[in-house]
Scaffold this active site. Structure first.
Site, PDB file in Angstrom:
ATOM      1  N   ASP A 302       0.853  -1.184   0.000  1.00 53.86           N
ATOM      2  CA  ASP A 302       0.000   0.000   0.000  1.00 53.86           C
ATOM      3  C   ASP A 302       0.890   1.235   0.000  1.00 53.86           C
ATOM      4  OD1 ASP A 302      -2.062   2.083   0.916  1.00 53.86           O
ATOM      5  OD2 ASP A 302      -3.276   0.262   0.922  1.00 53.86           O
ATOM      6  N   GLU A 305       1.112   4.411   4.692  1.00 51.68           N
ATOM      7  CA  GLU A 305       1.839   3.684   5.743  1.00 51.68           C
ATOM      8  C   GLU A 305       0.978   3.449   6.974  1.00 51.68           C
ATOM      9  OE1 GLU A 305       5.134   5.861   7.194  1.00 51.68           O
ATOM     10  OE2 GLU A 305       4.117   7.789   7.175  1.00 51.68           O
ATOM     11  N   ALA A 352      -6.343  -4.695  -5.290  1.00 49.74           N
ATOM     12  CA  ALA A 352      -7.438  -3.905  -4.727  1.00 49.74           C
ATOM     13  C   ALA A 352      -7.113  -2.424  -4.656  1.00 49.74           C
ATOM     14  CB  ALA A 352      -7.788  -4.440  -3.322  1.00 49.74           C
ATOM     15  N   SER A 395     -12.853  -4.930  -9.445  1.00 41.18           N
ATOM     16  CA  SER A 395     -13.518  -3.913 -10.241  1.00 41.18           C
ATOM     17  C   SER A 395     -14.799  -3.454  -9.549  1.00 41.18           C
ATOM     18  CB  SER A 395     -13.816  -4.450 -11.648  1.00 41.18           C
ATOM     19  OG  SER A 395     -14.257  -3.406 -12.495  1.00 41.18           O
ATOM     20  N   LYS A 398     -19.749   0.134 -11.469  1.00 40.03           N
ATOM     21  CA  LYS A 398     -19.753   1.381 -12.250  1.00 40.03           C
ATOM     22  C   LYS A 398     -19.015   1.221 -13.583  1.00 40.03           C
ATOM     23  CE  LYS A 398     -20.318   4.219  -8.152  1.00 40.03           C
ATOM     24  NZ  LYS A 398     -20.757   3.067  -7.343  1.00 40.03           N
ATOM     25  N   ASN A 435     -21.384  -1.473  -4.214  1.00 37.23           N
ATOM     26  CA  ASN A 435     -20.899  -0.806  -3.014  1.00 37.23           C
ATOM     27  C   ASN A 435     -20.737  -1.798  -1.869  1.00 37.23           C
ATOM     28  OD1 ASN A 435     -21.137   1.457  -4.526  1.00 37.23           O
ATOM     29  ND2 ASN A 435     -22.907   2.292  -3.473  1.00 37.23           N
ATOM     30  N   VAL A 436     -19.741  -1.540  -1.059  1.00 36.70           N
ATOM     31  CA  VAL A 436     -19.471  -2.406   0.090  1.00 36.70           C
ATOM     32  C   VAL A 436     -19.877  -1.661   1.357  1.00 36.70           C
ATOM     33  CG1 VAL A 436     -17.724  -3.684   1.360  1.00 36.70           C
ATOM     34  CG2 VAL A 436     -17.607  -3.557  -1.129  1.00 36.70           C
TER      35      VAL A 436
END
Length: 587
Positions: A302, A305, A352, A395, A398, A435-436
């Protein structure tokens, strides 16, 4: 129970002799009969302890206990019957055939009386009666709930009756509680019985049913309590302390998510797995679920940090960040990404990392281009160069019939993934979902912050709807999709029925107990009233999993994309919404 079972044999003998022989037996037969009963009682006690029948093996009067009891009595009758036929030829055959059945009937009757009396005593002995409650649903969950209330020393609810939509249950009783009506009779039955709460005991209730019952309860001032779905229980067994107030997650429905653990383990266990965007809501949950399948190494990547530190801490409690399984890297930096792949040699990648806020990307489309398109291309290129066997691009819905920068950039990411799948022949695929619920920066965060400030809660349109899924459900299906997908696939997760955003807002306001207004602001640029999971030209095909559909997208070669990058910043860095990329058709 030992004393009662012993007495049952004596009573059975007395009853049989009175009805069959009117006690007119010879002295020898009397002695033989008494010997039979004595032997039966002895074997009953010995067998009961040997099989743990009298040592608490099963609940008294339960089906399991009566089954064990019947098996024991049958065994005794066979042993003593055979012995009697051999040792006493003149012995009454009726005793060895009929008497064990009578004894078992008396034993079972005693247990029934015990259970019935004990249950009534418990109901009467509750010092502080619980809240009067109607139970909606007379199925398995309703039966479990009634049993728990009856056997609890301090039940939170006092059941006043049941409601069920099945008309055949009109006179049905659940542990003595009668079904008083159907769903349409809810309010009238509640007024008649003095109910103050409604317990929704339908473990697979639809979102519409839950919302309708909640609306009725809210209008009548009744508390709505729901039985959690099976996935939230332990071994499917209901517990009183698991009952909870109706919440936003209930709006999504309660579909059981079934996954083939062996398929997932086949491509994860013992492999080096890399998760990009591991500090995000989806990335961190994916990391948690992947870790359970035993990869040889789980690499978290990522550019944030702090988010990376939080994920690492949640996984193993180690926040030192001094091992090579935590990588600080921006996917926009191709050289840095490829150096990570070269050094750590991941075999499976879950991609992701992305920018996802639609309004921000409408304002700063170039940022979405750099991360969602070029960043994805970088990760794909480094994965292909370093022999990654499986690549899963996360993905969004949208990307179907894309009208926004977010949708178009994610659509391009899907097409790039398909092209690399064709080049490598490896399982490079995309997984598309909506959506999550509860993810970082989601509508829940926005609404709760607005409620905390005292309102108003802003909704774009009263009819706007979205597909929602909880984070664990989404990640579980992502793992399953990756297990069954083929190179180049776009796998679309079944999100259930769309949920109106205003219903989510109202539910959160009700939970807060505050008087908050809802204001409507109008749809924003690039935003749809209703999302779709498939584009108009896409035809979904079923897969071996009932909640996963496969579609195909046209491949997009990276060279074609890069050659036209200059055309994408013509007007203040804006990503064209209606044009195409060098004739390749972005949309």
């Amino acid at each position: 129970m030992i004393g009662w079972d012993a007495l049952a044999w004596v009573l059975a003998l007395g009853g049989f002799l009175m009805v069959r022989h009117e006690f007119s037996l010879s002295e020898r037969v009397w002695i033989t009969a008494a010997t039979y009963v004595g032997a039966a009682v002895t074997l009953q006690v010995i067998g009961g302890f040997w099989t743990h029948l009298y040592l608490g093996r099963s609940k008294i009067g339960s089906f399991d206990e009566v089954t064990s009891l019947g098996t024991l009595v049958l065994g005794i009758s066979l042993v003593l019957g055979a012995t009697s036929f051999i040792a006493a030829p003149l012995f009454s055959r009726g005793i060895v055939v009929v008497m064990p059945m009578l004894a078992l009937l008396i034993m079972a009757a005693g247990r029934w009386i015990f259970r019935a009396t004990r249950g009534e005593d418990r109901r009467r002995n509750v010092e502080v009666p619980g809240v009067p409650a109607l139970v909606y649903g007379a199925g398995d969950a309703g039966h479990q709930l009634a049993g728990l209330v009856d056997h609890s020393a301090d039940p939170p609810y006092a059941i006043v009756g049941f409601i069920d939509d099945d008309p055949s249950l009109r006179f049905f009783r659940v542990r003595g509680y009668r079904v008083l009506g159907r769903g349409r009779d809810l309010l009238s039955v509640a007024r008649r019985t003095g109910a103050e709460a409604v317990v929704l005991a339908v473990s697979q209730a639809s979102p519409q049913l839950i919302q309708d019952v909640n609306d009725e309860c809210t209008a009548a001032g009744l508390e709505l309590v729901v039985v959690p779905p099976v996935r939230e229980m332990i071994s499917g067994r209901l517990e009183l302390d698991k009952l909870r107030a109706f919440n936003v997650a209930d709006l999504l429905g309660r579909r059981p998510i079934e996954t083939d653990l062996s398929e997932i383990a086949d491509y994860v266990a013992g492999k080096v797995v890399l998760v990009t965007g591991a500090g995000g809501s989806i990335g961190s949950e994916l990391a948690r679920q992947v870790r359970a399948f035993g990869p040889s190494k789980l690499v978290l990547l990522d550019r944030d940090e702090s988010a990376l530190h939080a994920t690492k801490l949640s996984l193993d409690g180690n926040g030192l960040l001094d091992t090579d399984d935590t990588v600080l890297c921006d996917i926009r930096d191709r050289e840095a990404v490829c150096a990570v792949f070269s050094r750590l040699a991941p075999e499976v990648v879950f991609h992701a990392a992305a920018l996802k806020h639609l309004p921000m990307l409408e304002r700063f489309p170039e940022e979405g281009w750099k991360t969602n398109v070029l960043g994805t291309r970088n990760v794909l290129e480094c994965a292909a160069t370093n022999g990654v066997q499986a690549f899963v691009n996360i993905s969004t819905d949208k990307a179907a019939d894309a009208t926004s920068v977010l949708g178009q950039t994610k659509r391009l990411a899907e097409r790039l993934t398909a092209w690399y799948a064709g080049q490598t022949g490896m399982r490079y695929l995309s997984v598309r979902f909506g959506n999550v619920l509860g993810s970082r920066g989601s509508v829940l965060d926005t609404f709760r912050a607005q409620i905390g400030r005292g309102g108003p809660v802003t909704v774009t349109d009263p009819e706007v709807s979205r597909f929602f899924m909880t984070i664990p459900e989404a990640c579980e299906l992502v793992l399953q999709a990756a297990a069954i997908g083929r190179p180049g696939d776009v796998l679309v997760l079944d999100m259930g029925e769309p949920v109106r955003i205003v219903d989510v807002a109202r539910r959160l306001i009700e939970e807060s107990g505050k008087d908050i207004q809802i204001t409507y602001t109008g749809l924003r640029d690039g935003e749809k009233l209703h999302e779709v999971l498939l584009s108009a030209g896409e035809r979904g095909q079923g897969t071996e999993h009932s909640l996963i559909t496969q579609v195909s997208v046209p491949r997009l070669e990276p060279g074609d994309l890069l050659a036209t990058h200059a055309d994408l910043v013509q007007v203040e860095g804006a990503l064209p919404m209606q044009g195409n990329v060098a004739g390749k058709g972005v949309r």
